[in-house]
Design a protein around this motif. Structure first.
Motif, PDB file in Angstrom:
ATOM      1  N   LEU A 214       0.829  -1.206   0.000  1.00  0.00           N
ATOM      2  CA  LEU A 214       0.000   0.000   0.000  1.00  0.00           C
ATOM      3  C   LEU A 214       0.865   1.258   0.000  1.00  0.00           C
ATOM      4  O   LEU A 214       0.488   2.289  -0.559  1.00  0.00           O
ATOM      5  CB  LEU A 214      -0.929   0.005   1.217  1.00  0.00           C
ATOM      6  N   VAL A 215       2.028   1.173   0.645  1.00  0.00           N
ATOM      7  CA  VAL A 215       2.953   2.306   0.658  1.00  0.00           C
ATOM      8  C   VAL A 215       3.838   2.301  -0.578  1.00  0.00           C
ATOM      9  O   VAL A 215       4.073   3.341  -1.209  1.00  0.00           O
ATOM     10  CB  VAL A 215       3.819   2.274   1.939  1.00  0.00           C
ATOM     11  N   ALA A 216       4.338   1.120  -0.960  1.00  0.00           N
ATOM     12  CA  ALA A 216       5.323   1.027  -2.044  1.00  0.00           C
ATOM     13  C   ALA A 216       4.722   1.318  -3.412  1.00  0.00           C
ATOM     14  O   ALA A 216       5.374   1.947  -4.256  1.00  0.00           O
ATOM     15  CB  ALA A 216       5.969  -0.360  -2.038  1.00  0.00           C
ATOM     16  N   LEU A 217       3.506   0.870  -3.668  1.00  0.00           N
ATOM     17  CA  LEU A 217       2.923   1.026  -5.004  1.00  0.00           C
ATOM     18  C   LEU A 217       2.776   2.490  -5.429  1.00  0.00           C
ATOM     19  O   LEU A 217       3.235   2.862  -6.520  1.00  0.00           O
ATOM     20  CB  LEU A 217       1.574   0.309  -5.063  1.00  0.00           C
ATOM     21  N   PRO A 218       2.142   3.361  -4.632  1.00  0.00           N
ATOM     22  CA  PRO A 218       2.040   4.757  -5.062  1.00  0.00           C
ATOM     23  C   PRO A 218       3.396   5.426  -5.252  1.00  0.00           C
ATOM     24  O   PRO A 218       3.588   6.188  -6.201  1.00  0.00           O
ATOM     25  CB  PRO A 218       1.243   5.427  -3.924  1.00  0.00           C
ATOM     26  N   VAL A 219       4.343   5.123  -4.348  1.00  0.00           N
ATOM     27  CA  VAL A 219       5.673   5.717  -4.457  1.00  0.00           C
ATOM     28  C   VAL A 219       6.358   5.243  -5.731  1.00  0.00           C
ATOM     29  O   VAL A 219       6.939   6.045  -6.483  1.00  0.00           O
ATOM     30  CB  VAL A 219       6.522   5.353  -3.217  1.00  0.00           C
ATOM     31  N   ALA A 220       6.300   3.940  -6.015  1.00  0.00           N
ATOM     32  CA  ALA A 220       6.972   3.387  -7.186  1.00  0.00           C
ATOM     33  C   ALA A 220       6.346   3.896  -8.477  1.00  0.00           C
ATOM     34  O   ALA A 220       7.061   4.257  -9.423  1.00  0.00           O
ATOM     35  CB  ALA A 220       6.910   1.857  -7.137  1.00  0.00           C
ATOM     36  N   LEU A 221       5.023   3.936  -8.545  1.00  0.00           N
ATOM     37  CA  LEU A 221       4.355   4.406  -9.757  1.00  0.00           C
ATOM     38  C   LEU A 221       4.596   5.894  -9.983  1.00  0.00           C
ATOM     39  O   LEU A 221       4.765   6.337 -11.120  1.00  0.00           O
ATOM     40  CB  LEU A 221       2.857   4.110  -9.672  1.00  0.00           C
TER      41      LEU A 221
ATOM     42  N   ASN B   2      10.051  -3.895   4.406  1.00  0.00           N
ATOM     43  CA  ASN B   2       9.774  -4.410   3.064  1.00  0.00           C
ATOM     44  C   ASN B   2       9.472  -3.330   2.034  1.00  0.00           C
ATOM     45  O   ASN B   2       9.535  -3.598   0.835  1.00  0.00           O
ATOM     46  CB  ASN B   2       8.598  -5.390   3.118  1.00  0.00           C
ATOM     47  N   VAL B   3       9.113  -2.126   2.470  1.00  0.00           N
ATOM     48  CA  VAL B   3       8.720  -1.069   1.539  1.00  0.00           C
ATOM     49  C   VAL B   3       9.813  -0.727   0.523  1.00  0.00           C
ATOM     50  O   VAL B   3       9.533  -0.661  -0.686  1.00  0.00           O
ATOM     51  CB  VAL B   3       8.266   0.198   2.297  1.00  0.00           C
ATOM     52  N   PRO B   4      11.062  -0.491   0.922  1.00  0.00           N
ATOM     53  CA  PRO B   4      12.075  -0.069  -0.071  1.00  0.00           C
ATOM     54  C   PRO B   4      12.285  -1.082  -1.187  1.00  0.00           C
ATOM     55  O   PRO B   4      12.318  -0.712  -2.367  1.00  0.00           O
ATOM     56  CB  PRO B   4      13.343   0.097   0.780  1.00  0.00           C
ATOM     57  N   ASP B   5      12.432  -2.354  -0.832  1.00  0.00           N
ATOM     58  CA  ASP B   5      12.683  -3.365  -1.853  1.00  0.00           C
ATOM     59  C   ASP B   5      11.473  -3.533  -2.767  1.00  0.00           C
ATOM     60  O   ASP B   5      11.618  -3.640  -3.996  1.00  0.00           O
ATOM     61  CB  ASP B   5      13.011  -4.689  -1.171  1.00  0.00           C
ATOM     62  N   ALA B   6      10.272  -3.530  -2.192  1.00  0.00           N
ATOM     63  CA  ALA B   6       9.064  -3.663  -3.008  1.00  0.00           C
ATOM     64  C   ALA B   6       8.916  -2.480  -3.958  1.00  0.00           C
ATOM     65  O   ALA B   6       8.558  -2.646  -5.129  1.00  0.00           O
ATOM     66  CB  ALA B   6       7.835  -3.775  -2.094  1.00  0.00           C
ATOM     67  N   ALA B   7       9.200  -1.279  -3.467  1.00  0.00           N
ATOM     68  CA  ALA B   7       9.067  -0.082  -4.302  1.00  0.00           C
ATOM     69  C   ALA B   7      10.053  -0.104  -5.467  1.00  0.00           C
ATOM     70  O   ALA B   7       9.700   0.262  -6.597  1.00  0.00           O
ATOM     71  CB  ALA B   7       9.278   1.171  -3.454  1.00  0.00           C
ATOM     72  N   ARG B   8      11.268  -0.534  -5.221  1.00  0.00           N
ATOM     73  CA  ARG B   8      12.264  -0.563  -6.295  1.00  0.00           C
ATOM     74  C   ARG B   8      11.900  -1.596  -7.373  1.00  0.00           C
ATOM     75  O   ARG B   8      12.075  -1.349  -8.569  1.00  0.00           O
ATOM     76  CB  ARG B   8      13.649  -0.876  -5.716  1.00  0.00           C
ATOM     77  N   ILE B   9      11.376  -2.740  -6.956  1.00  0.00           N
ATOM     78  CA  ILE B   9      10.999  -3.768  -7.931  1.00  0.00           C
ATOM     79  C   ILE B   9       9.814  -3.304  -8.770  1.00  0.00           C
ATOM     80  O   ILE B   9       9.804  -3.447 -10.003  1.00  0.00           O
ATOM     81  CB  ILE B   9      10.679  -5.089  -7.200  1.00  0.00           C
ATOM     82  N   VAL B  10       8.816  -2.726  -8.126  1.00  0.00           N
ATOM     83  CA  VAL B  10       7.646  -2.246  -8.868  1.00  0.00           C
ATOM     84  C   VAL B  10       8.034  -1.104  -9.793  1.00  0.00           C
ATOM     85  O   VAL B  10       7.580  -1.029 -10.945  1.00  0.00           O
ATOM     86  CB  VAL B  10       6.535  -1.804  -7.898  1.00  0.00           C
TER      87      VAL B  10
END
Length: 279
Positions: free
Chosen positions: A91-98, A150-158
């Motif tokens: 929920l945190v990583a997706l908006p940041v990554a996009l 988990n947020v940083p790694d998930a955000a970078r992959i997305v």
């Protein structure tokens, strides 16, 4: 030639086999986690530590409690904490990554990604211990800590998966037509990165389960005598050769849950379908 796609029959069969095996592996752990506490009943009198028989068909644990009752009670905390932490992380990583993938402003991309790199540079176990040293987290606090890890790694992959789709001419055309950011990010770019996201989700949930279990081993966010599968493995290991069920049963349930989860996600990715045609 029979006209069948080269990977059609084999791929479908393999995917179905993985799905069936994955469902079989996670069925018992999930059933125990969800319904176990309803059937646990009232605690009986404590017996002698690490014994078998005497009305305890899986024996007793390090404090003389019935192992089967602890198994029925111990799955909910592990599963709920891991699933909650994974969901919050995305929920945190997706908006940041996009947002980082779609922006044309280099400074904004740096502002979004570089703080995550700082968190990513700290080993997850060290970050868990450092955060836990500042305050005593409960189950909710533990889920938030694991999610933060988990947020940083998930955000970078997305972001990496979404960057290619964000650079397509279709996205620029959507901008020129005045389409909303959410429609571009979720409706097009996010959907293009869905397969990568699904592959990452299986691995991430598995890693989160192990991190939650490690936290329980260390007594972070979980009471030392809590009914928790990870706590059971940790605290009963001293009696492994005397009364192995107190360690083997919860350990097998954790392994079955993590392995089954990965197999289900792999089966979903193996299904033939639309790969997302480029406009």
């Amino acid at each position: 030639m029979n006209g069948r796609a080269p990977d059609g029959g084999t791929g479908v069969t393999a995917g179905r086999g993985q799905a069936v095996l994955g469902l079989a592996l996670i069925a018992v752990p999930l059933l125990l986690a969800v319904a176990g506490p309803w059937f646990a009943g009232e605690p009986g009198p404590r017996g002698v530590s690490f014994t078998t028989g005497q009305g305890h068909w899986l024996g007793t644990d390090f404090t003389g409690r019935d192992v089967w009752r602890q198994v029925l009670l111990g799955g909910r905390s592990v599963v709920l904490t891991a699933v909650t932490a994974t969901a919050v992380a995305y929920l945190v990583a997706l908006p940041v990554a996009l947002a980082a993938a779609l922006t044309h402003r280099a400074w904004l991309e740096e502002l979004l990604i570089r703080p995550l790199d700082v968190v990513l540079a700290v080993p997850s176990l060290l970050l868990l211990l450092m955060t836990a040293a500042l305050f005593t987290p409960g189950p909710v606090g533990l889920a938030l800590i694991v999610a933060l890890i988990n947020v940083p790694d998930a955000a970078r992959i997305v972001r990496a998966a979404a960057a290619e789709a964000a650079a397509r001419p279709a996205v620029e055309a959507m901008r020129m037509q005045g389409e909303s950011w959410w429609r571009m990010a979720i409706g097009y770019v996010g959907r293009s990165a869905l397969r990568t996201l699904a592959a990452d989700a299986g691995v991430r949930l598995t890693g989160t389960l192990y991190l939650v279990a490690t936290a329980a081993f260390l007594g972070v966010g979980v009471a030392p005598d809590a009914a928790d599968w990870a706590v059971m493995v940790d605290h009963n290991r001293t009696g492994l050769f005397v009364q192995p069920w107190a360690v083997v049963v919860p350990a097998v349930l954790i392994v079955a849950l993590t392995t089954g989860t990965n197999l289900l996600f792999d089966a979903g990715l193996a299904r033939p379908g639309k790969r997302g045609k480029r406009p």
